[in-house]
Write a protein that holds these residues in place. Structure first.
Motif, PDB file in Angstrom:
ATOM      1  N   LYS A  91      49.606  38.937  46.136  1.00  0.00           N
ATOM      2  CA  LYS A  91      49.237  37.715  45.417  1.00  0.00           C
ATOM      3  C   LYS A  91      47.739  37.454  45.537  1.00  0.00           C
ATOM      4  O   LYS A  91      47.076  37.072  44.545  1.00  0.00           O
ATOM      5  N   VAL A  92      47.182  37.645  46.725  1.00  0.00           N
ATOM      6  CA  VAL A  92      45.739  37.465  46.916  1.00  0.00           C
ATOM      7  C   VAL A  92      44.963  38.410  46.004  1.00  0.00           C
ATOM      8  O   VAL A  92      43.980  38.017  45.364  1.00  0.00           O
ATOM      9  N   LEU A  93      45.432  39.662  45.937  1.00  0.00           N
ATOM     10  CA  LEU A  93      44.769  40.638  45.073  1.00  0.00           C
ATOM     11  C   LEU A  93      44.871  40.248  43.599  1.00  0.00           C
ATOM     12  O   LEU A  93      43.912  40.418  42.819  1.00  0.00           O
ATOM     13  N   ALA A  94      46.038  39.734  43.219  1.00  0.00           N
ATOM     14  CA  ALA A  94      46.232  39.317  41.822  1.00  0.00           C
ATOM     15  C   ALA A  94      45.297  38.162  41.471  1.00  0.00           C
ATOM     16  O   ALA A  94      44.733  38.109  40.358  1.00  0.00           O
ATOM     17  N   ILE A  95      45.116  37.236  42.401  1.00  0.00           N
ATOM     18  CA  ILE A  95      44.195  36.107  42.159  1.00  0.00           C
ATOM     19  C   ILE A  95      42.770  36.616  41.996  1.00  0.00           C
ATOM     20  O   ILE A  95      42.012  36.151  41.133  1.00  0.00           O
ATOM     21  N   ALA A  98      42.314  38.172  38.600  1.00  0.00           N
ATOM     22  CA  ALA A  98      42.274  37.209  37.479  1.00  0.00           C
ATOM     23  C   ALA A  98      40.883  36.638  37.259  1.00  0.00           C
ATOM     24  O   ALA A  98      40.621  35.994  36.236  1.00  0.00           O
ATOM     25  N   ASN A  99      39.985  36.890  38.191  1.00  0.00           N
ATOM     26  CA  ASN A  99      38.608  36.394  38.071  1.00  0.00           C
ATOM     27  C   ASN A  99      37.873  37.200  36.997  1.00  0.00           C
ATOM     28  O   ASN A  99      37.903  38.428  36.988  1.00  0.00           O
ATOM     29  N   ASN A 100      37.200  36.498  36.090  1.00  0.00           N
ATOM     30  CA  ASN A 100      36.532  37.185  34.967  1.00  0.00           C
ATOM     31  C   ASN A 100      35.291  37.963  35.377  1.00  0.00           C
ATOM     32  O   ASN A 100      34.650  38.613  34.551  1.00  0.00           O
ATOM     33  N   THR A 101      34.946  37.899  36.662  1.00  0.00           N
ATOM     34  CA  THR A 101      33.797  38.682  37.122  1.00  0.00           C
ATOM     35  C   THR A 101      34.185  40.120  37.462  1.00  0.00           C
ATOM     36  O   THR A 101      33.302  40.950  37.720  1.00  0.00           O
ATOM     37  N   GLN A 102      35.484  40.401  37.475  1.00  0.00           N
ATOM     38  CA  GLN A 102      35.936  41.744  37.815  1.00  0.00           C
ATOM     39  C   GLN A 102      35.679  42.700  36.648  1.00  0.00           C
ATOM     40  O   GLN A 102      35.891  42.358  35.488  1.00  0.00           O
ATOM     41  N   ASN A 103      35.243  43.901  36.977  1.00  0.00           N
ATOM     42  CA  ASN A 103      35.058  44.928  35.950  1.00  0.00           C
ATOM     43  C   ASN A 103      36.176  45.963  36.053  1.00  0.00           C
ATOM     44  O   ASN A 103      37.072  45.849  36.898  1.00  0.00           O
ATOM     45  N   ALA A 104      36.100  46.968  35.208  1.00  0.00           N
ATOM     46  CA  ALA A 104      37.151  47.982  35.171  1.00  0.00           C
ATOM     47  C   ALA A 104      37.289  48.703  36.500  1.00  0.00           C
ATOM     48  O   ALA A 104      38.397  48.996  36.955  1.00  0.00           O
ATOM     49  N   GLN A 105      36.166  48.973  37.121  1.00  0.00           N
ATOM     50  CA  GLN A 105      36.200  49.713  38.391  1.00  0.00           C
ATOM     51  C   GLN A 105      36.865  48.898  39.499  1.00  0.00           C
ATOM     52  O   GLN A 105      37.690  49.413  40.260  1.00  0.00           O
ATOM     53  N   SER A 106      36.502  47.605  39.585  1.00  0.00           N
ATOM     54  CA  SER A 106      37.082  46.749  40.633  1.00  0.00           C
ATOM     55  C   SER A 106      38.565  46.504  40.383  1.00  0.00           C
ATOM     56  O   SER A 106      39.369  46.448  41.317  1.00  0.00           O
ATOM     57  N   GLU A 222      45.012  39.074  29.092  1.00  0.00           N
ATOM     58  CA  GLU A 222      45.162  39.791  30.362  1.00  0.00           C
ATOM     59  C   GLU A 222      45.230  38.799  31.524  1.00  0.00           C
ATOM     60  O   GLU A 222      46.066  38.925  32.425  1.00  0.00           O
ATOM     61  N   GLN A 223      44.345  37.804  31.482  1.00  0.00           N
ATOM     62  CA  GLN A 223      44.331  36.797  32.546  1.00  0.00           C
ATOM     63  C   GLN A 223      45.653  36.028  32.567  1.00  0.00           C
ATOM     64  O   GLN A 223      46.196  35.736  33.638  1.00  0.00           O
ATOM     65  N   TYR A 224      46.169  35.733  31.381  1.00  0.00           N
ATOM     66  CA  TYR A 224      47.459  35.032  31.291  1.00  0.00           C
ATOM     67  C   TYR A 224      48.567  35.885  31.898  1.00  0.00           C
ATOM     68  O   TYR A 224      49.427  35.381  32.642  1.00  0.00           O
ATOM     69  N   ASN A 225      48.540  37.184  31.597  1.00  0.00           N
ATOM     70  CA  ASN A 225      49.558  38.090  32.140  1.00  0.00           C
ATOM     71  C   ASN A 225      49.490  38.157  33.662  1.00  0.00           C
ATOM     72  O   ASN A 225      50.526  38.143  34.348  1.00  0.00           O
ATOM     73  N   GLU A 228      50.932  35.128  35.156  1.00  0.00           N
ATOM     74  CA  GLU A 228      52.396  35.219  35.126  1.00  0.00           C
ATOM     75  C   GLU A 228      52.916  36.008  36.323  1.00  0.00           C
ATOM     76  O   GLU A 228      53.906  35.630  36.955  1.00  0.00           O
ATOM     77  N   PHE A 229      52.237  37.102  36.614  1.00  0.00           N
ATOM     78  CA  PHE A 229      52.651  37.920  37.755  1.00  0.00           C
ATOM     79  C   PHE A 229      52.467  37.171  39.071  1.00  0.00           C
ATOM     80  O   PHE A 229      53.270  37.317  40.000  1.00  0.00           O
ATOM     81  N   ILE A 230      51.432  36.362  39.151  1.00  0.00           N
ATOM     82  CA  ILE A 230      51.225  35.544  40.355  1.00  0.00           C
ATOM     83  C   ILE A 230      52.402  34.591  40.553  1.00  0.00           C
ATOM     84  O   ILE A 230      52.924  34.430  41.667  1.00  0.00           O
TER      85      ILE A 230
END
Length: 313
Positions: A91-95, A98-106, A222-225, A228-230
């Motif tokens: 759950k921590v990883l999913a949160i 969900a942050n828009n600062t994450q890129n494809a690599q992260s 994607e953020q919505y999805n 949902e998983f969270i």
């Protein structure tokens, strides 16, 4: 009417034999500490003794079953606790994802850690106690080489897409243990109910796929999805927590039963000892009386054997 010499002599010898047998039996009882050595010594006490022994035997059988049940339940409870910790980490990883600062690599790095969590949980669901699987329902053993209750498989869809899923090979019947006459307790629900029906693997695998897809075209979707998983992870966590609570209640119940059996067993053992144990003071007094009677009978034998025909007439 005169009593013949032979008749009197045989009577004295019979008394000597009887006294000698009673002395020997009394001495054996003293040395063994037992109230009876043969069933014929005290038939009624023997029956009572056998009933107590049967009761102790049954209790020990149920105690062994309870110990086995407690071992399984404690292993299940500890394992579910470890799985909850992994769900919380997911759950921590999913949160974070969900942050828009994450890129494809992260996001890929997070997906890789989620994959590691899936592998760790899969290993935990296949936990064994000895050679028995603890989350496989009644099918605790008997798997073919390489087969386990939970397996991660890959399925190719018609469009060529490869989908991962976890399949359950165990029994859908819950494992039970008998702990009293006509009584049994359910040792936790089978793995299908706990891990498959809860959506645990489906949620984690779906989260991993979403992160790997890295939908840059429609980030909001994607953020919505991910959100949902969270929410699903929260539901799974609470579901596992409820199962842990049920297992805890069963552990408490069996421990109470275990203590009751131990008290009952000690009572039966005390009663058995009272029935079987000899009263040494009473036996010592009896032995002294028998010895005196035996000496007197011996003297009488000497006197009779010393009689001549002339004295007897």
């Amino acid at each position: 009417m005169r009593i013949g010499f032979n008749t009197r002599f045989r009577s004295i010898l019979a008394d000597l034999n009887r006294l000698s047998s009673e002395i020997n039996l009394t001495q054996l009882k003293i040395s063994s500490g037992k109230n009876f050595l043969r069933p014929s010594d005290d038939p009624s006490s023997v029956v009572i003794s056998l009933n107590y022994k049967q009761g102790i035997f049954n209790i020990e059988k149920y105690q062994r079953a309870i110990e086995d049940g407690l071992s399984i339940l404690r292993s299940q409870e500890a394992t579910l606790g470890n799985i909850q910790d992994l769900i919380a980490r997911a759950k921590v990883l999913a949160i974070q994802a969900a942050n828009n600062t994450q890129n494809a690599q992260s996001r890929q790095a997070i997906a890789n850690e989620i994959e590691g969590i899936i592998s760790a949980i899969l290993s935990l669901t296949n936990s064994q106690l000895g050679e028995k699987y603890i989350f496989a329902g009644k099918k605790t053993s008997g798997y073919t080489p390489g087969e386990k209750p939970f397996e991660l498989v890959k399925e190719t869809l018609p469009d060529g897409q490869i989908i991962e899923k976890v399949v359950y090979n165990g029994s859908i019947e819950d494992l039970e243990v008998g702990y009293d006459e006509n009584l049994s307790i359910n040792l936790g629900e089978n793995g299908q109910k706990i891990f498959i029906d809860s959506g645990l693997f489906e949620t984690l695998l779906g989260l991993k796929r979403t992160l790997q897809a890295n939908n840059t075209v429609d980030y909001k979707k994607e953020q919505y999805n991910i959100q949902e998983f969270i929410g699903k992870l929260d539901n799974v966590y609470n579901y596992i927590s409820a199962k842990r609570g049920e297992i805890g209640s069963k552990i408490s119940h069996l421990e109470t039963k275990k203590n009751l059996y131990q008290d009952f067993k000690e009572t039966l053992q005390t009663n058995l000892g009272n029935v079987e144990s000899a009263d040494l003071a009473e036996l010592a007094t009896k032995l002294q009386s028998l010895t005196i009677a035996y000496d007197a009978a011996l003297r009488a034998t000497v006197m009779v054997s010393d009689l001549s025909l002339a004295k007897y007439l």
